[in-house]
Design a protein around this motif. Sequence first.
Motif, PDB file in Angstrom:
ATOM      1  N   GLY A  96      60.062  11.878  -1.906  1.00  0.00           N
ATOM      2  CA  GLY A  96      58.816  12.586  -1.650  1.00  0.00           C
ATOM      3  C   GLY A  96      58.989  14.095  -1.727  1.00  0.00           C
ATOM      4  O   GLY A  96      60.091  14.623  -1.889  1.00  0.00           O
ATOM      5  N   GLU A  97      57.874  14.797  -1.571  1.00  0.00           N
ATOM      6  CA  GLU A  97      57.840  16.252  -1.741  1.00  0.00           C
ATOM      7  C   GLU A  97      58.776  16.985  -0.792  1.00  0.00           C
ATOM      8  O   GLU A  97      59.378  18.003  -1.154  1.00  0.00           O
ATOM      9  N   ASP A  98      58.883  16.493   0.446  1.00  0.00           N
ATOM     10  CA  ASP A  98      59.732  17.150   1.443  1.00  0.00           C
ATOM     11  C   ASP A  98      61.073  16.453   1.635  1.00  0.00           C
ATOM     12  O   ASP A  98      61.828  16.782   2.555  1.00  0.00           O
ATOM     13  N   GLY A  99      61.385  15.461   0.790  1.00  0.00           N
ATOM     14  CA  GLY A  99      62.637  14.731   0.922  1.00  0.00           C
ATOM     15  C   GLY A  99      63.830  15.523   0.419  1.00  0.00           C
ATOM     16  O   GLY A  99      63.701  16.456  -0.379  1.00  0.00           O
ATOM     17  N   ALA A 100      65.013  15.123   0.861  1.00  0.00           N
ATOM     18  CA  ALA A 100      66.237  15.845   0.511  1.00  0.00           C
ATOM     19  C   ALA A 100      66.469  15.891  -0.995  1.00  0.00           C
ATOM     20  O   ALA A 100      66.926  16.910  -1.530  1.00  0.00           O
ATOM     21  N   PHE A 101      66.156  14.802  -1.708  1.00  0.00           N
ATOM     22  CA  PHE A 101      66.400  14.773  -3.152  1.00  0.00           C
ATOM     23  C   PHE A 101      65.672  15.907  -3.866  1.00  0.00           C
ATOM     24  O   PHE A 101      66.168  16.455  -4.858  1.00  0.00           O
ATOM     25  N   ALA A 102      64.473  16.268  -3.369  1.00  0.00           N
ATOM     26  CA  ALA A 102      63.678  17.319  -4.002  1.00  0.00           C
ATOM     27  C   ALA A 102      64.311  18.697  -3.843  1.00  0.00           C
ATOM     28  O   ALA A 102      64.037  19.609  -4.629  1.00  0.00           O
ATOM     29  N   GLY A 103      65.166  18.847  -2.831  1.00  0.00           N
ATOM     30  CA  GLY A 103      65.778  20.147  -2.588  1.00  0.00           C
ATOM     31  C   GLY A 103      67.203  20.283  -3.076  1.00  0.00           C
ATOM     32  O   GLY A 103      67.743  21.399  -3.121  1.00  0.00           O
ATOM     33  N   MET A 104      67.840  19.177  -3.443  1.00  0.00           N
ATOM     34  CA  MET A 104      69.259  19.205  -3.805  1.00  0.00           C
ATOM     35  C   MET A 104      69.480  19.759  -5.208  1.00  0.00           C
ATOM     36  O   MET A 104      68.681  19.527  -6.110  1.00  0.00           O
ATOM     37  N   GLN A 105      70.565  20.491  -5.360  1.00  0.00           N
ATOM     38  CA  GLN A 105      70.957  21.020  -6.665  1.00  0.00           C
ATOM     39  C   GLN A 105      71.650  19.942  -7.480  1.00  0.00           C
ATOM     40  O   GLN A 105      72.259  19.023  -6.925  1.00  0.00           O
ATOM     41  N   ARG A 106      71.553  20.032  -8.799  1.00  0.00           N
ATOM     42  CA  ARG A 106      72.188  19.030  -9.668  1.00  0.00           C
ATOM     43  C   ARG A 106      73.669  18.911  -9.342  1.00  0.00           C
ATOM     44  O   ARG A 106      74.365  19.915  -9.145  1.00  0.00           O
ATOM     45  N   GLY A 107      74.155  17.678  -9.273  1.00  0.00           N
ATOM     46  CA  GLY A 107      75.554  17.417  -8.988  1.00  0.00           C
ATOM     47  C   GLY A 107      75.890  17.295  -7.518  1.00  0.00           C
ATOM     48  O   GLY A 107      76.994  16.855  -7.173  1.00  0.00           O
ATOM     49  N   ALA A 108      74.951  17.663  -6.641  1.00  0.00           N
ATOM     50  CA  ALA A 108      75.197  17.550  -5.205  1.00  0.00           C
ATOM     51  C   ALA A 108      75.238  16.076  -4.804  1.00  0.00           C
ATOM     52  O   ALA A 108      74.698  15.203  -5.491  1.00  0.00           O
ATOM     53  N   VAL A 109      75.867  15.816  -3.676  1.00  0.00           N
ATOM     54  CA  VAL A 109      76.095  14.438  -3.234  1.00  0.00           C
ATOM     55  C   VAL A 109      75.344  14.165  -1.934  1.00  0.00           C
ATOM     56  O   VAL A 109      75.444  14.944  -0.972  1.00  0.00           O
ATOM     57  N   PHE A 110      74.628  13.057  -1.903  1.00  0.00           N
ATOM     58  CA  PHE A 110      73.975  12.580  -0.681  1.00  0.00           C
ATOM     59  C   PHE A 110      74.836  11.450  -0.129  1.00  0.00           C
ATOM     60  O   PHE A 110      75.091  10.452  -0.816  1.00  0.00           O
ATOM     61  N   VAL A 111      75.297  11.601   1.116  1.00  0.00           N
ATOM     62  CA  VAL A 111      76.163  10.605   1.760  1.00  0.00           C
ATOM     63  C   VAL A 111      75.391  10.011   2.926  1.00  0.00           C
ATOM     64  O   VAL A 111      75.075  10.697   3.902  1.00  0.00           O
ATOM     65  N   ASP A 112      75.077   8.723   2.827  1.00  0.00           N
ATOM     66  CA  ASP A 112      74.241   8.070   3.837  1.00  0.00           C
ATOM     67  C   ASP A 112      75.070   7.248   4.810  1.00  0.00           C
ATOM     68  O   ASP A 112      75.679   6.253   4.423  1.00  0.00           O
ATOM     69  N   HIS A 113      75.064   7.664   6.084  1.00  0.00           N
ATOM     70  CA  HIS A 113      75.795   6.949   7.129  1.00  0.00           C
ATOM     71  C   HIS A 113      74.915   5.968   7.903  1.00  0.00           C
ATOM     72  O   HIS A 113      75.389   5.340   8.860  1.00  0.00           O
ATOM     73  N   THR A 114      73.649   5.847   7.529  1.00  0.00           N
ATOM     74  CA  THR A 114      72.765   4.879   8.161  1.00  0.00           C
ATOM     75  C   THR A 114      73.275   3.463   7.917  1.00  0.00           C
ATOM     76  O   THR A 114      73.764   3.151   6.835  1.00  0.00           O
ATOM     77  N   THR A 115      73.150   2.587   8.919  1.00  0.00           N
ATOM     78  CA  THR A 115      73.355   1.166   8.653  1.00  0.00           C
ATOM     79  C   THR A 115      72.039   0.635   8.109  1.00  0.00           C
ATOM     80  O   THR A 115      71.055   0.508   8.839  1.00  0.00           O
ATOM     81  N   ALA A 116      72.009   0.379   6.815  1.00  0.00           N
ATOM     82  CA  ALA A 116      70.785  -0.007   6.116  1.00  0.00           C
ATOM     83  C   ALA A 116      71.099  -1.186   5.207  1.00  0.00           C
ATOM     84  O   ALA A 116      72.204  -1.744   5.234  1.00  0.00           O
ATOM     85  N   SER A 117      70.129  -1.565   4.379  1.00  0.00           N
ATOM     86  CA  SER A 117      70.356  -2.693   3.481  1.00  0.00           C
ATOM     87  C   SER A 117      71.124  -2.249   2.239  1.00  0.00           C
ATOM     88  O   SER A 117      71.084  -1.077   1.847  1.00  0.00           O
ATOM     89  N   ALA A 118      71.812  -3.195   1.623  1.00  0.00           N
ATOM     90  CA  ALA A 118      72.473  -2.903   0.353  1.00  0.00           C
ATOM     91  C   ALA A 118      71.436  -2.613  -0.718  1.00  0.00           C
ATOM     92  O   ALA A 118      71.683  -1.809  -1.631  1.00  0.00           O
ATOM     93  N   ASP A 119      70.253  -3.225  -0.600  1.00  0.00           N
ATOM     94  CA  ASP A 119      69.196  -2.999  -1.586  1.00  0.00           C
ATOM     95  C   ASP A 119      68.745  -1.548  -1.591  1.00  0.00           C
ATOM     96  O   ASP A 119      68.573  -0.946  -2.657  1.00  0.00           O
ATOM     97  N   VAL A 120      68.527  -0.957  -0.406  1.00  0.00           N
ATOM     98  CA  VAL A 120      68.052   0.433  -0.380  1.00  0.00           C
ATOM     99  C   VAL A 120      69.151   1.371  -0.859  1.00  0.00           C
ATOM    100  O   VAL A 120      68.871   2.406  -1.480  1.00  0.00           O
TER     101      VAL A 120
END
Length: 307
Positions: A96-120
């Motif tokens: 979305g418009e205010d989500g982290a992906f919209a603000g990240m520079q190319r090549g940057a890494v998003f590391v998710d420590h949430t316990t979530a589904s493998a699908d997401v």
Amino acid sequence: MPSSIQARSYDSTPSLKVAFIGLGVMGYPMAGHLAQAGHQVTVYNRTAKKAQDWVAEFAASKAPAHAPTPREAAAGADIVFCCVGNDDDLRSVTTGEDGAFAGMQRGAVFVDHTTASADVARELYAQAQALGLQFIDAPVSGGQAGAVNGQLTVMCGGDEAVFNTIKPVAMAFSRACTYLGESGSGQLAKMVNQICIAGLVQGLSEAIAFGMNAGLNMPQVLDVVSKGAAQSWQMENRGKTMVEGKFDFGFAVDWMRKDLGLVLDEAKRNGSRLPVTALVDQFYADVQQMGGNRWDTSSLIARLNKK
């Protein structure tokens, strides 16, 4: 204000600009360890007051800051760490418009420590790739104490080369950070972890309840059997508090039921039979009915002691 993290030594790594999204009982100390390790950390939390408190606590670190949106927190960061509640929470802070992906520079890494589904995890990995970003699913084990002590176990899925770039930074709050395979593998490994815990805690609950009913000195018995083949982390860290009926700490029953829901959904997809896990999930439902939603998972014994 006393620090919310336990002092530890940190490996020498180059100082990076990082973000941390989600300052719950896990994220708050994890972000603190990153700041103490010398990284420039910008945080975002849905409740802004907690982000402000975090900045005040770590003011002596390298220019800590907070941002009003995930997008602004992620702007210019080399790595964006995240630890939120569930799949929907994760989507809300990434897309979305205010989500982290919209603000990240190319090549940057998003590391998710949430316990979530493998699908997401796979879904967000694909979205990140399309935007020229990188995504690692990296759920953790070790609970709040592990986060405070900087001794978490991190299970990672995604591209191995990308994992190798984030591992030295994640070691600020970890004792082990391990690559386990393609996107989603970290979340699947965390499910294995939760299956193990569910069975262990139920077995320990039955053993302690049995010993108490038999009139044994259970703290003494636990000291003895913990030196043999029955030893486990749960016995060492939860056995005596289970005897005392103390559950107002640790990993909440509500969180465990969320995790076991993910496990059971995945088991339907991959054809696994999990009769004990399904049964223990229902036992946790009983604990919720007793008002134990926020009790530690060791409270399974409470339903056995219920008169």
